[in-house]
Design a protein around this motif. Structure first.
Motif, PDB file in Angstrom:
ATOM      1  N   TRP B 166       0.833  -1.208   0.000  1.00 44.53           N
ATOM      2  CA  TRP B 166       0.000   0.000   0.000  1.00 44.53           C
ATOM      3  C   TRP B 166       0.864   1.253   0.000  1.00 44.53           C
ATOM      4  CZ3 TRP B 166      -4.782   0.565  -1.434  1.00 44.53           C
ATOM      5  CH2 TRP B 166      -5.699  -0.470  -1.263  1.00 44.53           C
ATOM      6  N   GLN B 167       1.916   1.226   0.775  1.00 43.57           N
ATOM      7  CA  GLN B 167       2.805   2.384   0.817  1.00 43.57           C
ATOM      8  C   GLN B 167       3.405   2.640  -0.562  1.00 43.57           C
ATOM      9  OE1 GLN B 167       5.412   1.030   3.902  1.00 43.57           O
ATOM     10  NE2 GLN B 167       4.181   1.922   5.555  1.00 43.57           N
ATOM     11  N   LEU B 169       2.389   1.668  -3.637  1.00 47.24           N
ATOM     12  CA  LEU B 169       1.433   2.118  -4.644  1.00 47.24           C
ATOM     13  C   LEU B 169       0.854   3.496  -4.300  1.00 47.24           C
ATOM     14  CD1 LEU B 169      -0.458  -1.152  -5.617  1.00 47.24           C
ATOM     15  CD2 LEU B 169       1.478  -0.045  -6.725  1.00 47.24           C
ATOM     16  N   MET B 171       2.262   6.002  -2.651  1.00 50.57           N
ATOM     17  CA  MET B 171       3.288   6.983  -3.001  1.00 50.57           C
ATOM     18  C   MET B 171       3.305   7.300  -4.484  1.00 50.57           C
ATOM     19  SD  MET B 171       7.057   6.350  -1.409  1.00 50.57           S
ATOM     20  CE  MET B 171       7.076   4.647  -1.765  1.00 50.57           C
ATOM     21  N   SER B 198      12.537   7.999  -7.810  1.00 49.67           N
ATOM     22  CA  SER B 198      12.709   8.536  -6.459  1.00 49.67           C
ATOM     23  C   SER B 198      11.952   7.686  -5.435  1.00 49.67           C
ATOM     24  CB  SER B 198      12.225   9.982  -6.412  1.00 49.67           C
ATOM     25  OG  SER B 198      11.996  10.394  -5.086  1.00 49.67           O
ATOM     26  N   CYS B 199      10.734   7.294  -5.792  1.00 48.93           N
ATOM     27  CA  CYS B 199       9.924   6.471  -4.898  1.00 48.93           C
ATOM     28  C   CYS B 199      10.567   5.103  -4.679  1.00 48.93           C
ATOM     29  CB  CYS B 199       8.516   6.290  -5.467  1.00 48.93           C
ATOM     30  SG  CYS B 199       7.503   7.775  -5.386  1.00 48.93           S
ATOM     31  N   MET B 202      13.631   5.433  -2.504  1.00 51.37           N
ATOM     32  CA  MET B 202      13.214   5.711  -1.135  1.00 51.37           C
ATOM     33  C   MET B 202      12.690   4.432  -0.477  1.00 51.37           C
ATOM     34  SD  MET B 202      10.216   6.336   0.678  1.00 51.37           S
ATOM     35  CE  MET B 202       9.443   7.474   1.802  1.00 51.37           C
ATOM     36  N   PHE B 203      11.884   3.680  -1.211  1.00 50.22           N
ATOM     37  CA  PHE B 203      11.337   2.418  -0.709  1.00 50.22           C
ATOM     38  C   PHE B 203      12.454   1.428  -0.378  1.00 50.22           C
ATOM     39  CE2 PHE B 203       9.408  -1.794  -1.299  1.00 50.22           C
ATOM     40  CZ  PHE B 203       8.234  -1.674  -0.575  1.00 50.22           C
ATOM     41  N   ARG B 205      15.604   2.095   0.320  1.00 53.77           N
ATOM     42  CA  ARG B 205      16.373   2.533   1.493  1.00 53.77           C
ATOM     43  C   ARG B 205      15.642   2.137   2.778  1.00 53.77           C
ATOM     44  NH1 ARG B 205      17.040   7.239  -1.314  1.00 53.77           N
ATOM     45  NH2 ARG B 205      15.617   8.440   0.009  1.00 53.77           N
ATOM     46  N   ALA B 206      14.316   2.352   2.758  1.00 51.47           N
ATOM     47  CA  ALA B 206      13.554   2.082   3.984  1.00 51.47           C
ATOM     48  C   ALA B 206      13.482   0.596   4.306  1.00 51.47           C
ATOM     49  CB  ALA B 206      12.150   2.650   3.845  1.00 51.47           C
ATOM     50  N   TYR B 207      13.464  -0.224   3.262  1.00 50.44           N
ATOM     51  CA  TYR B 207      13.284  -1.662   3.481  1.00 50.44           C
ATOM     52  C   TYR B 207      14.509  -2.486   3.103  1.00 50.44           C
ATOM     53  CZ  TYR B 207       8.368  -0.837   4.523  1.00 50.44           C
ATOM     54  OH  TYR B 207       7.196  -0.430   5.103  1.00 50.44           O
TER      55      TYR B 207
END
Lengths: 210, 210
Positions: B166-167, B169, B171, B198-199, B202-203, B205-207
DNA sequence: GTCTATATACAGATAGAC
DNA sequence: GTCTATCTGTATATAGAC
């Protein structure tokens, strides 16, 4: 015969102005509830307590009244900039903002206004732009600005703050907003909170200073 | 007098079935283009090349035809699961999925169907659910599953894959989808690509796995 | 099953009295 | 400016012929 006592009037058109406001109020309510096609001029006249002809003499036709009503409403969306406090701990602030934002966009009224604006965007492009600028863009700017200040304080390392603002709000919005739009049972508050926290933490991991 | 040569018919109601299909086809087209209120039964009859009474004898009334038409259309949204290839490099796959997804949801047709479903969700709750299940949820499940496989291969460290889907999609969708919905000028492809990348970064990096 | 013709209701918009 | 009464078009839905 006695001289007719004329009603004393304040300058302008006081009586007319009040009816105008009533008509606009009823129009906003009905158009946002039932959409353009679903609302008749008769309904609006009745809702405002005036005759149909009065509606026409004030606004010309249904289209013009619709544009006026929706543009009035559009200027009342968006998040309150005063919510921002740069001194509150970052994570706490983002969670707070996220919850407020979700509450705002999933309210029945916001959903209806959004729906009316999208439905009429093809026939009234200016309404789409108006809503977009006053709602989403205004909120993005508030978040953007906040990210800039947190960047400056070394709490974040965001290269493109505007992109990041869209990412943050997009993430938050998606499921909850869809559920509201499609009239499904909303998630329980505990689940919403869990999701918002998950988003904030994910955002902070991705944009943590090195 | 000669014996009348009757037309030979296949079992069932062949002629009627073809008209039925034509009516449904026209109804789908018109309802998704102009919405419920904006489409008349006359329009549909004309679009299908039949008389109005034929429409009524097949579908009973406008409401029933609308429900049938929209539910037919709803079953054709969502992303193609065959796009997924677990062996393609992760970043490349996510960018590809993101671009496809954005292309899908910003197409004029998808925007219209979405709009009609949200507009009618209040009066036809079953349509809201139908669209949600067949479109968004189906896509979420495809992404979810993909994240699970990448988790298993140690390329990601996602604790809740459904939330992460969900995060991701959400974004991606937010700005581009809104611009399409509100009938604004779309972003140039180069900007869309930049945003998707970019998304994805970012995704990731977070995961990222620890 | 399918068509043409029609019943009935209501929409947006206007005319004319006060 | 505001009202009541009305014009005109078009919508959903049905009746009856073939």
């Amino acid at each position: 015969m006695g001289v007719a006592v004329e009603e004393i009037r304040a300058p302008g058109r006081p009586k007319s102005e009040e009816k105008r406001r009533e008509i606009l109020k009823a129009a906003v309510k009905l158009f946002t509830e039932k959409g353009y096609e679903g609302t008749s001029v008769d309904d609006i006249a009745q809702g405002a307590g005036v005759s149909k002809q009065t509606v026409y003499s004030h606004f010309g036709n249904k289209e013009a009244l619709f544009a006026k009503a929706v543009s009035t409403k559009c200027k009342q969306s968006g998040i309150d900039p005063d919510l921002i406090d740069p001194d509150v701990p970052l994570r706490q602030m983002l969670v707070e903002l996220g919850l407020r934002f979700l509450g705002l966009i999933t309210s029945p009224e916001a959903v209806r206004v959004n729906c009316v604006c999208t439905s009429s965007a093809e026939t009234h492009p200016e309404l789409g732009r108006l809503f977009f600028e006053h709602g989403p863009v205004q909120t993005i700017e508030v978040i953007d600005e906040y990210l800039v200040t947190q960047n400056a304080r070394g709490r974040l390392a965001v290269d493109d703050t505007r992109q990041a603002a869209w990412q943050f709000l997009g993430m938050l919005k998606c499921e909850a907003h869809m559920r509201a739009q499609f009239n499904l049972t909303p998630q329980p508050p505990s689940e919403v909170k869990r999701y918002v926290e998950s988003c904030v933490d994910m955002f902070l991991r991705a944009y943590a200073p090195k």
